[in-house]
Design a protein around this motif. Structure first.
Motif, mmCIF file in Angstrom:
data_model
loop_
_atom_site.group_PDB
_atom_site.id
_atom_site.type_symbol
_atom_site.label_atom_id
_atom_site.label_comp_id
_atom_site.label_asym_id
_atom_site.label_seq_id
_atom_site.Cartn_x
_atom_site.Cartn_y
_atom_site.Cartn_z
ATOM 1 N N ILE A 45 0.844 -1.203 0.000
ATOM 2 C CA ILE A 45 0.000 0.000 0.000
ATOM 3 C C ILE A 45 0.879 1.254 0.000
ATOM 4 N N LEU A 46 1.865 1.270 0.906
ATOM 5 C CA LEU A 46 2.707 2.469 1.033
ATOM 6 C C LEU A 46 3.511 2.736 -0.240
ATOM 7 N N VAL A 104 1.094 3.974 -3.103
ATOM 8 C CA VAL A 104 0.603 5.347 -2.911
ATOM 9 C C VAL A 104 1.729 6.372 -3.074
ATOM 10 N N ILE A 137 2.025 9.322 -6.129
ATOM 11 C CA ILE A 137 1.999 10.769 -5.842
ATOM 12 C C ILE A 137 3.324 11.428 -6.212
ATOM 13 N N ILE A 173 -3.569 3.263 6.213
ATOM 14 C CA ILE A 173 -2.197 3.090 5.709
ATOM 15 C C ILE A 173 -1.996 3.897 4.423
ATOM 16 N N ALA A 174 -3.029 3.913 3.577
ATOM 17 C CA ALA A 174 -2.934 4.721 2.344
ATOM 18 C C ALA A 174 -2.812 6.202 2.702
ATOM 19 N N ILE A 184 -1.355 7.420 5.401
ATOM 20 C CA ILE A 184 0.033 7.641 5.846
ATOM 21 C C ILE A 184 0.964 7.757 4.639
ATOM 22 N N GLY A 185 0.744 6.891 3.661
ATOM 23 C CA GLY A 185 1.557 6.937 2.435
ATOM 24 C C GLY A 185 1.402 8.275 1.721
ATOM 25 N N THR A 186 0.167 8.760 1.659
ATOM 26 C CA THR A 186 -0.094 10.048 0.998
ATOM 27 C C THR A 186 0.643 11.179 1.718
ATOM 28 N N LEU A 245 3.301 10.984 3.635
ATOM 29 C CA LEU A 245 4.749 10.845 3.423
ATOM 30 C C LEU A 245 5.150 11.372 2.044
ATOM 31 N N ALA A 246 4.319 11.045 1.040
ATOM 32 C CA ALA A 246 4.629 11.492 -0.326
ATOM 33 C C ALA A 246 4.577 13.013 -0.429
ATOM 34 N N TYR A 247 3.615 13.641 0.222
ATOM 35 C CA TYR A 247 3.522 15.106 0.149
ATOM 36 C C TYR A 247 4.576 15.795 1.007
ATOM 37 N N SER A 250 10.582 8.906 0.063
ATOM 38 C CA SER A 250 9.276 8.536 0.652
ATOM 39 C C SER A 250 9.188 7.033 0.877
ATOM 40 N N ILE A 251 9.644 6.262 -0.120
ATOM 41 C CA ILE A 251 9.557 4.799 0.015
ATOM 42 C C ILE A 251 10.477 4.303 1.129
ATOM 43 N N ALA A 277 8.836 5.124 4.347
ATOM 44 C CA ALA A 277 7.688 4.228 4.537
ATOM 45 C C ALA A 277 8.156 2.852 5.016
ATOM 46 N N ILE A 278 9.248 2.348 4.425
ATOM 47 C CA ILE A 278 9.782 1.043 4.847
ATOM 48 C C ILE A 278 10.279 1.122 6.289
#
Lengths: 90, 149
Positions: free
Chosen positions: A66-67, A70, A74, B55-56, B58-60, B62-64, B72-73, B76-77
């Motif tokens: 998921i991470l 997403v 973006i 979780i999505a 949180i990913g958003t 982190l990306a912003y 970001s990845i 996230a890891i």
């Protein structure tokens, strides 16, 4: 709003990460199927349909998928400059 | 931006649900489906969807925040690897076990366990849902402040 969502779906289905994720999940599924066929009844007796369903989402791999999906989607907008065009247009 | 999040969420949720259903189907074909309470199954499914939502989110966020794919990845890891560590650290710091009880791993275990109390399942689902909403609002604010200004 509906048009925005439809266009986003189009972008997602055309993206690289979607293809990569599809391949990863298909490979995982093929491995599970192969192990079930290879190990025969011993492995099959250990799990039922419901326990397998729990097992899939009980792993950290779900979080990673998921991470990564997403964040990749973006940040690719930043990399391609799509987000700058959107901001200027707004 | 909200439209993008909705599309992303439905895509990833659909994807993972299809995978989960296919895996479950394979086990059912080779062995059996097993017995489960319908309400527990429903609670688990709703909880799983809420978990994906959080979780999505949180990913958003982190990306912003990082605006860079690799950074970001990596974060996230790191976040997934250290999620329990952070809960234990907060427990030691505050001497309160609520952080362990509502850590990501424990909430996931509660949601996915059929024997869990339905009230706990709905509380954990609500926490994931709230987390998703908070992170999306934060992402919107961050985007409007950092990128549009």
């Amino acid at each position: 709003m509906l048009n925005v969502i439809i266009s986003e779906f189009y972008k997602i289905f055309k993206s690289k990460i979607f293809m990569i994720l599809s391949v990863v999940l298909l490979m995982m599924f093929a491995l599970i199927l192969a192990s079930n066929l290879y190990y025969g009844e011993e492995a099959q007796q250990l799990s039922t349909g419901i326990s397998s369903y729990q097992e899939v989402y009980g792993q950290d791999i779900t979080y990673y998928l998921i991470l990564i999906f997403v964040t990749f989607l973006i940040t690719s907008e930043y990399a391609n400059g799509t987000i700058r065009q959107m901001t200027c247009h707004a | 931006m909200v439209g993008q999040y909705i599309a992303m969420y439905f895509a990833i949720a659909g994807f993972l649900l299809i995978f989960g259903a296919a895996y479950s189907l394979v086990s059912t074909i080779f062995n059996q489906f097993g017995e489960a309470d319908l309400m527990a199954l429903l609670g688990m499914s709703i909880g799983t969807l809420c978990m994906f939502f959080g979780i999505a989110g949180i990913g958003t966020l982190l990306a912003y925040v990082f605006k860079n794919g690799v950074a970001s990845i990596l974060v996230a890891i790191l976040f997934v690897l250290s999620k329990d560590l952070l809960a234990y650290f907060l427990k030691v710091l505050t001497q309160n076990s609520i952080f362990i009880r509502y850590s990501f791993s424990n909430m996931r275990s509660i949601i996915l366990d059929y024997a869990s109390n339905p009230k706990d399942v709905y509380i954990c689902s609500g926490i994931f849902l709230a987390l998703g909403i908070i992170t999306i609002v934060s992402s919107c604010l961050l985007f409007s402040k950092l990128d549009i200004d």
